[in-house]
Design a protein around this motif. Structure first.
Motif, PDB file in Angstrom:
ATOM      1  N   PHE A 185      -1.219  -3.313  -6.351  1.00 29.24           N
ATOM      2  CA  PHE A 185      -1.497  -3.308  -7.787  1.00 29.24           C
ATOM      3  C   PHE A 185      -2.581  -2.266  -8.044  1.00 29.24           C
ATOM      4  N   ASN A 186      -2.377  -1.379  -9.009  1.00 29.69           N
ATOM      5  CA  ASN A 186      -3.392  -0.339  -9.228  1.00 29.69           C
ATOM      6  C   ASN A 186      -4.530  -0.789 -10.129  1.00 29.69           C
ATOM      7  N   TYR A 187      -4.487  -2.031 -10.584  1.00 28.03           N
ATOM      8  CA  TYR A 187      -5.586  -2.664 -11.322  1.00 28.03           C
ATOM      9  C   TYR A 187      -5.729  -4.103 -10.837  1.00 28.03           C
ATOM     10  N   THR A 188      -6.869  -4.696 -11.118  1.00 31.40           N
ATOM     11  CA  THR A 188      -7.052  -6.140 -10.981  1.00 31.40           C
ATOM     12  C   THR A 188      -7.168  -6.707 -12.384  1.00 31.40           C
ATOM     13  N   THR A 189      -6.215  -7.534 -12.785  1.00 29.44           N
ATOM     14  CA  THR A 189      -6.184  -8.053 -14.150  1.00 29.44           C
ATOM     15  C   THR A 189      -5.822  -9.527 -14.144  1.00 29.44           C
ATOM     16  N   GLY A 190      -5.929 -10.139 -15.315  1.00 26.84           N
ATOM     17  CA  GLY A 190      -5.520 -11.523 -15.464  1.00 26.84           C
ATOM     18  C   GLY A 190      -4.025 -11.723 -15.380  1.00 26.84           C
ATOM     19  N   PHE A 191      -3.272 -10.616 -15.317  1.00 24.81           N
ATOM     20  CA  PHE A 191      -1.819 -10.714 -15.222  1.00 24.81           C
ATOM     21  C   PHE A 191      -1.322 -10.550 -13.788  1.00 24.81           C
ATOM     22  N   ASN A 192      -2.228 -10.227 -12.852  1.00 29.00           N
ATOM     23  CA  ASN A 192      -1.797 -10.114 -11.458  1.00 29.00           C
ATOM     24  C   ASN A 192      -2.721 -10.803 -10.457  1.00 29.00           C
ATOM     25  N   ASP A 193      -3.872 -11.296 -10.926  1.00 29.21           N
ATOM     26  CA  ASP A 193      -4.827 -11.854  -9.965  1.00 29.21           C
ATOM     27  C   ASP A 193      -4.415 -13.213  -9.402  1.00 29.21           C
ATOM     28  N   MET A 194      -3.383 -13.838  -9.990  1.00 30.26           N
ATOM     29  CA  MET A 194      -2.917 -15.122  -9.432  1.00 30.26           C
ATOM     30  C   MET A 194      -2.273 -14.944  -8.062  1.00 30.26           C
ATOM     31  N   TRP A 195      -1.882 -13.692  -7.729  1.00 36.09           N
ATOM     32  CA  TRP A 195      -1.259 -13.431  -6.429  1.00 36.09           C
ATOM     33  C   TRP A 195      -2.289 -13.206  -5.332  1.00 36.09           C
ATOM     34  N   ASP A 196      -3.561 -13.133  -5.720  1.00 34.90           N
ATOM     35  CA  ASP A 196      -4.659 -13.000  -4.753  1.00 34.90           C
ATOM     36  C   ASP A 196      -5.068 -14.405  -4.302  1.00 34.90           C
ATOM     37  N   ASP A 197      -4.193 -15.032  -3.543  1.00 34.31           N
ATOM     38  CA  ASP A 197      -4.355 -16.432  -3.178  1.00 34.31           C
ATOM     39  C   ASP A 197      -3.921 -16.612  -1.725  1.00 34.31           C
ATOM     40  N   ASP A 198      -4.822 -17.105  -0.891  1.00 37.14           N
ATOM     41  CA  ASP A 198      -4.531 -17.218   0.544  1.00 37.14           C
ATOM     42  C   ASP A 198      -3.372 -18.161   0.834  1.00 37.14           C
ATOM     43  N   ASP A 199      -3.289 -19.260   0.103  1.00 40.60           N
ATOM     44  CA  ASP A 199      -2.201 -20.204   0.346  1.00 40.60           C
ATOM     45  C   ASP A 199      -0.845 -19.588  -0.007  1.00 40.60           C
ATOM     46  N   LEU A 200      -0.783 -18.892  -1.143  1.00 38.99           N
ATOM     47  CA  LEU A 200       0.467 -18.239  -1.533  1.00 38.99           C
ATOM     48  C   LEU A 200       0.837 -17.148  -0.532  1.00 38.99           C
ATOM     49  N   ARG A 201      -0.152 -16.382  -0.102  1.00 34.24           N
ATOM     50  CA  ARG A 201       0.124 -15.301   0.852  1.00 34.24           C
ATOM     51  C   ARG A 201       0.692 -15.857   2.154  1.00 34.24           C
ATOM     52  N   ALA A 202       0.121 -16.941   2.624  1.00 34.97           N
ATOM     53  CA  ALA A 202       0.590 -17.530   3.883  1.00 34.97           C
ATOM     54  C   ALA A 202       1.983 -18.126   3.726  1.00 34.97           C
ATOM     55  N   LYS A 203       2.226 -18.797   2.615  1.00 33.84           N
ATOM     56  CA  LYS A 203       3.506 -19.482   2.403  1.00 33.84           C
ATOM     57  C   LYS A 203       4.647 -18.495   2.203  1.00 33.84           C
ATOM     58  N   HIS A 204       4.377 -17.399   1.482  1.00 29.83           N
ATOM     59  CA  HIS A 204       5.462 -16.491   1.095  1.00 29.83           C
ATOM     60  C   HIS A 204       5.420 -15.160   1.837  1.00 29.83           C
ATOM     61  N   ARG A 205       4.573 -15.045   2.837  1.00 27.86           N
ATOM     62  CA  ARG A 205       4.556 -13.902   3.758  1.00 27.86           C
ATOM     63  C   ARG A 205       4.356 -12.568   3.031  1.00 27.86           C
ATOM     64  N   TYR A 206       3.223 -12.461   2.358  1.00 27.54           N
ATOM     65  CA  TYR A 206       2.905 -11.191   1.722  1.00 27.54           C
ATOM     66  C   TYR A 206       1.399 -10.956   1.781  1.00 27.54           C
ATOM     67  N   THR A 207       1.030  -9.702   1.599  1.00 29.41           N
ATOM     68  CA  THR A 207      -0.372  -9.325   1.485  1.00 29.41           C
ATOM     69  C   THR A 207      -0.554  -8.588   0.161  1.00 29.41           C
ATOM     70  N   THR A 208      -1.797  -8.425  -0.251  1.00 30.62           N
ATOM     71  CA  THR A 208      -2.062  -7.775  -1.533  1.00 30.62           C
ATOM     72  C   THR A 208      -3.130  -6.708  -1.384  1.00 30.62           C
ATOM     73  N   GLU A 209      -3.041  -5.728  -2.273  1.00 31.70           N
ATOM     74  CA  GLU A 209      -4.049  -4.678  -2.377  1.00 31.70           C
ATOM     75  C   GLU A 209      -4.236  -4.371  -3.852  1.00 31.70           C
ATOM     76  N   TYR A 210      -5.496  -4.358  -4.296  1.00 36.97           N
ATOM     77  CA  TYR A 210      -5.791  -4.151  -5.704  1.00 36.97           C
ATOM     78  C   TYR A 210      -6.650  -2.910  -5.889  1.00 36.97           C
ATOM     79  N   GLY A 211      -6.278  -2.078  -6.867  1.00 32.43           N
ATOM     80  CA  GLY A 211      -7.112  -0.962  -7.243  1.00 32.43           C
ATOM     81  C   GLY A 211      -8.239  -1.409  -8.151  1.00 32.43           C
ATOM     82  N   ASP A 212      -9.247  -0.539  -8.279  1.00 30.46           N
ATOM     83  CA  ASP A 212     -10.385  -0.894  -9.138  1.00 30.46           C
ATOM     84  C   ASP A 212     -10.261  -0.320 -10.540  1.00 30.46           C
ATOM     85  N   GLY A 213      -9.140   0.350 -10.823  1.00 30.83           N
ATOM     86  CA  GLY A 213      -8.921   0.894 -12.169  1.00 30.83           C
ATOM     87  C   GLY A 213      -9.650   2.198 -12.408  1.00 30.83           C
TER      88      GLY A 213
END
Length: 360
Positions: A323-351
């Motif tokens: 994600f090239n920004y961190t916003t209220g529309f994408n920050d729900m995916w920055d969650d350790d439980d979700l990452r572990a359950k659904h096998r993904y990692t995240t990277e956020y830009g600072d805008g």
């Protein structure tokens, strides 16, 4: 020295601006795909491209379609760079590239970008297609265009039907573009073709619920005319979807991989992660380790959670979401439980700076 293949995802507000470098690390070939809004051009593109030297060069400029958040930054770059710039090739489907039966209105009926291209880059405009449209052939076959340095581009969208609709609605599309441009110049909220809200996330994120939310495909005319392609270099590839309609993208991908899912190294998700541009069927037919979402969520609240959930549920394998920004529309995916359950990692830009996605 080893070759590179990198995608710089600029903070383009609600739009797209991708700077792609490939080939020799000390002197790579370059592609600019879209330019975001005016601020993107002024705050990022002019500085970045101006730093290339006294006479900067771009091997390919792709303007995917007529929309403010893809064109305006390109306009500001071309008009305000302050030094001579050369462009080997420009891909943009304007009025003169549309299928026009028995009628020729010419460049004067286009937008400002068309005038600039005609005046300064006429020989470069859709060079690889002899000035004709960049798109899918009438029989559905896919154009494969060769770029400098060994890169190839396979065009997935638009097709004749999408461009005929743009032709038929040209006056309205240009009028809406002008209204939006004037609003942005006054620093007002820019009207959008169709505001498509996602579900409001209340409490824990339920990926299955979001992924199974009824799908309604984007029908907007400008998005349907969007150029989408697969860029391939040295055994690596990137699927760049612009704002293209998912039905046509899927149809084209099935020509490349009829039975098995299409494998690529990176997907720039269509229309900033709108729920109307990523269907479950498209996600099922894609396998990629990296997925790019370009948006700050302004006006349209992108990425919609339904689109992200469809990718998680229907496209198998480990995924890295950029994600090239961190916003209220994408920050729900920055969650350790979700990452572990659904096998993904995240990277956020600072805008403030581009996020760099490396393929080589």
């Amino acid at each position: 020295m080893s070759d590179i293949f990198r995608i710089h995802v600029f903070p383009a507000q609600r739009g797209d601006a991708l700077w792609i470098e490939y080939g020799p690390q000390d002197k790579p070939f370059t592609i600019l795909v879209d330019g975001g809004i005016t601020k993107t051009g002024r705050e990022h593109l002019i500085e970045h491209i101006g730093a290339l030297g006294d006479e900067p060069h771009i091997d390919l400029l792709v303007v995917t379609h007529i929309d403010l958040d893809h064109i305006q930054g390109v306009l500001s770059l071309l008009k305000e760079l302050g030094k001579p710039m050369t462009i080997n090739s420009v891909w943009f489907n304007g009025w003169d590239q549309l299928p026009i039966p028995g009628e020729e209105l010419g460049i004067k009926e286009g937008i400002e970008l068309s005038h600039l291209l005609e005046e300064r880059f006429a020989l470069a405009w859709n060079r690889e297609t002899g000035g004709g449209r960049v798109g899918v052939a009438d029989d559905g076959s896919l154009q494969v265009l060769n770029l400098p340095g060994g890169m190839t581009a396979t065009i997935l969208s638009p097709n004749r039907v999408k461009l005929e609709k743009l032709r038929d609605e040209w006056g309205l599309v240009i009028e809406e573009f002008g209204v939006g441009q004037e609003a942005e110049e006054r620093d007002e909220e820019v009207p959008v073709h169709e505001e498509i809200d996602g579900l409001e996330i209340m409490g824990a994120v339920d990926v299955d619920l979001l992924a199974d939310f009824p799908f309604k495909e984007d029908k907007t005319t400008p998005n349907g005319s969007s150029i989408a392609c697969v860029l391939a270099f040295k055994g690596k590839s990137a699927l760049l979807l612009g704002d293209a309609h998912p039905g046509l993208v899927l149809q084209s991908l099935k020509r490349l991989s009829p039975a098995a899912p299409f494998k690529t190294d990176c997907v720039k998700v269509s229309h900033h992660g709108s729920k109307a541009n990523t269907s479950a069927e498209l996600a099922k037919h894609l396998r990629a380790p990296q997925w790019i979402f370009s948006s700050n969520g302004a006006t349209t609240k992108h990425p919609n959670p339904e689109a992200v959930a469809r990718i998680l549920k229907h496209s198998s394998g480990q995924k890295h979401f950029v994600f090239n920004y961190t916003t209220g529309f994408n920050d729900m995916w920055d969650d350790d439980d979700l990452r572990a359950k659904h096998r993904y990692t995240t990277e956020y830009g600072d805008g403030t700076e581009a996020v760099v996605v490396k393929l080589l």
